[in-house]
Design an enzyme around this catalytic site. Structure first.
Site, mmCIF file in Angstrom:
data_model
loop_
_atom_site.group_PDB
_atom_site.id
_atom_site.type_symbol
_atom_site.label_atom_id
_atom_site.label_comp_id
_atom_site.label_asym_id
_atom_site.label_seq_id
_atom_site.Cartn_x
_atom_site.Cartn_y
_atom_site.Cartn_z
ATOM 1 C CD GLU A 274 -2.882 -1.088 2.416
ATOM 2 O OE1 GLU A 274 -4.051 -1.489 2.271
ATOM 3 O OE2 GLU A 274 -2.417 -0.720 3.514
ATOM 4 C CB CYS B 210 3.058 7.402 3.065
ATOM 5 S SG CYS B 210 3.658 6.190 4.260
ATOM 6 C CB CYS C 72 7.574 -5.052 8.159
ATOM 7 S SG CYS C 72 8.858 -4.163 9.089
ATOM 8 C CB CYS D 92 6.680 -3.216 15.830
ATOM 9 S SG CYS D 92 8.378 -2.710 15.461
ATOM 10 C CB CYS E 216 3.320 -1.979 13.309
ATOM 11 S SG CYS E 216 3.337 -1.335 11.629
ATOM 12 C CB CYS F 115 1.905 6.256 11.126
ATOM 13 S SG CYS F 115 2.619 7.605 10.176
#
Length: 421
Positions: A151, A164, A171, A175, A178, A414
Site C-alpha cells: 500500500e 507515503c 516487514c 513490532c 503495527c 501510520c
C-alpha cells in the site's frame, strides 16, 4: 508491517509493576506490549523474530527505473536501437508518467510495443483505491508481479503533496502494535517498484484524481505532482538499503534521468538499525532522517520495538546524532503515543533529558496519537495526557510538533497499512 492482514492485530496487557517509573511519580497504569489475534513469531529463546534479510525469492524483471540513464542507453544498444531512445523513454515515464505506447508518438511505430514491453514490465497493478470524504487523502492497494500486496498513501496539503511509500512486502521488524508486521517479511521491493508508486501517484494527480483544498493562485503555484516522499509505508527501509538508496537517488536525479525532486523533501525512517543509520549519514544525500523511537527506556522499547534487543535506545540516539553532525540535517524523532503504555510524564522528561544530553538544535520530536487498527485494544493517549507530554518536551527546549493523523478513517495512517483486499 505486513502484506496480509488478520482482523485483529495487537493488544496490551497490564503489568504488575511500572516500567522504571521514578518513586515520586503519580501512580499510573503501566500497559505492556503483547500481540492479540495473531501469533508473534519468536526465536528458540522466546524473543520476537527479526528478519533483516529478504527471503530468496524471484525478483521482478528489470525495469527502466532500475537503471541509470547511462545504463538505459547501454540497454538500448543491446536491443539494436540508438542510445538517444533512452532519453525519450525516460521523458515519457518520469515526466509524462506513462508507459502507454500509443502516447509515445516520437518513437517509430514499428517495434514500439515490443520496446515498451521490454523496458516497462508491469510492476504495480492497482487493486483498490480508498479516499477520504474530502478526497485529499488516497490509499492505494497495489498487487505486485508475484501477487504480493503493498500500500501507499497520497496526501494533499496546501502547497505540497506527500506520498507515503512502501519499501518491502511485509516487514521483518515484528513490532506488536503495527498492522504490517503480522505476516513477517515476504521480500524486498525493487528500486523500480518503489519508484513506480510515485509515478502512478503522479499520473492520478495529473488526471485530477486527488481532491482537497489547494493553495490560492495568488500565493503561488500549487503542487500538481508529488513533492514530498516519506518512507513510512510498509517495511523497514534500511533493511532494504541498496534498493532504497538507488530509489532515493533516482527521485533526486534531474529529469529525465529521474524525478527531479528535492532530496530535502525525502524522509527515510527506521526503527533503529544503527549500522545502516551510520551508513546513511555517509551517503552525501541531504535527506531527512526519522527515528521511530516510541519509548525512551530500554525496558519498554525491548518489547515495543523488538530491534531494541539488538541496538539499545542510547545507541540509536547516538547514531541519529551522528547523522546530524555528519549532514547538518536536523533529525526527526517519531513517537506514537499509546494510552498508559509510553505516554507517562516521566517518559517525556527522560526523552528530553536524553536528547539534550547530546546537544541542542539537532532534533525535532513528532508525537502522534496511536492510529488504531481493527480489533486492537490499544488506543491513543487521552488529549490531556497528550498535551502534558508535548508541553514537557517543549518546556525542556525540545522542538515538538503533534503529528497529523491523516488517513485514519481509511486505515491509511501510520501503523495501519496491512494490504488487505
Amino acid at each position: 508491517m505486513s502484506s496480509h492482514k488478520s482482523s485483529t492485530v495487537s493488544s496490551a496487557v497490564p503489568s504488575t509493576a511500572p516500567a522504571a517509573a521514578p518513586s515520586d511519580a503519580p501512580v499510573r497504569p503501566q500497559v505492556r506490549p503483547a500481540a492479540e489475534g495473531w501469533q508473534q513469531a519468536v526465536t528458540t529463546e522466546g524473543r520476537p523474530l527479526l528478519q533483516f534479510k529478504s527471503p530468496r525469492v524471484t525478483q521482478p524483471p528489470v525495469h527502466l527505473a532500475d537503471l541509470s540513464l547511462a545504463e538505459r542507453q547501454e540497454k538500448l544498444k543491446e536491443l539494436g536501437l540508438p542510445a538517444f531512445r533512452a532519453k525519450q523513454l525516460s521523458v515519457h515515464y518520469f515526466q509524462h508518467y506513462t508507459t502507454d505506447p500509443e502516447r509515445m508518438s516520437d518513437l517509430p511505430k514499428a517495434g514500439r510495443e515490443e520496446l515498451v514491453d521490454a523496458l516497462f514490465p508491469k510492476l504495480l497493478t492497482e487493486v483498490k483505491r480508498l479516499a477520504t470524504d474530502k478526497g485529499d487523502t488516497i490509499k492505494f492497494l497495489w498487487r505486485l508481479f508475484d501477487g504480493s500486496l503493498v500500500e501507499s498513501v497520497l496526501m494533499r496539503y496546501p502547497g505540497r503533496i506527500t506520498l507515503c511509500v512502501s519499501s518491502q512486502c511485509g516487514c521483518g521488524m515484528n513490532c506488536p502494535f503495527c498492522a504490517t508486521g503480522q505476516a513477517g517479511l515476504t521480500r524486498n521491493m525493487s528500486t523500480a517498484e518503489i519508484l513506480d508508486q510515485i509515478v502512478q501517484a503522479n499520473r492520478v494527480i495529473a488526471e485530477g484524481g486527488l481532491g482537497g483544498s489547494r493553495r490560492p493562485a495568488e500565493a503561488g503555484q500549487d503542487a500538481e505532482r508529488v513533492t514530498n516522499i516519506v518512507f513510512m509505508g510498509m517495511g523497514e527501509p534500511l533493511a532494504n538499503y541498496k534498493r532504497v538508496m538507488a530509489a532515493v537517488r533516482r527521485m533526486a536525479a534531474p529529469a529525465p534521468e529521474g524525478l527531479g525532486m528535492s532530496a530535502r523533501n525525502i524522509t527515510v525512517s527506521t526503527v533503529g538499525l544503527v549500522p545502516a543509520i551510520n551508513k546513511l549519514a555517509a551517503e552525501d544525500l541531504p535527506v531527512t532522517f526519522a527515528l521511530s523511537l516510541h519509548a525512551p527506556d530500554d525496558e519498554l522499547r525491548d518489547d515495543l520495538i523488538p530491534v531494541n534487543s539488538r541496538w539499545k535506545v542510547d545507541e540509536a540516539l547516538d547514531a541519529a546524532y551522528n547523522y546530524y553532525r555528519t549532514t547538518g540535517r536536523r533529525v526527526s524523532i517519531e513517537y506514537a503515543l499509546i494510552k498508559d503504555m509510553n505516554d507517562h510524564p516521566w517518559r517525556a522528561d527522560l526523552l528530553a533529558r536524553k536528547l539534550n544530553q547530546r546537544g541542542r538544535g539537532w532534533v525535532h520530536v513528532n508525537p502522534i496519537p496511536l492510529n488504531p487498527t481493527p480489533g486492537s485494544i490499544w488506543t491513543s493517549s487521552e488529549p490531556a495526557v497528550t498535551r502534558e507530554f508535548v508541553d514537557r518536551l517543549s518546556a525542556a527546549g525540545i522542538p515538538t510538533t503533534l503529528r497529523d493523523t491523516r488517513g485514519k478513517e481509511i486505515d491509511g495512517a501510520c501503523g495501519q497499512l496491512a494490504a488487505a483486499e
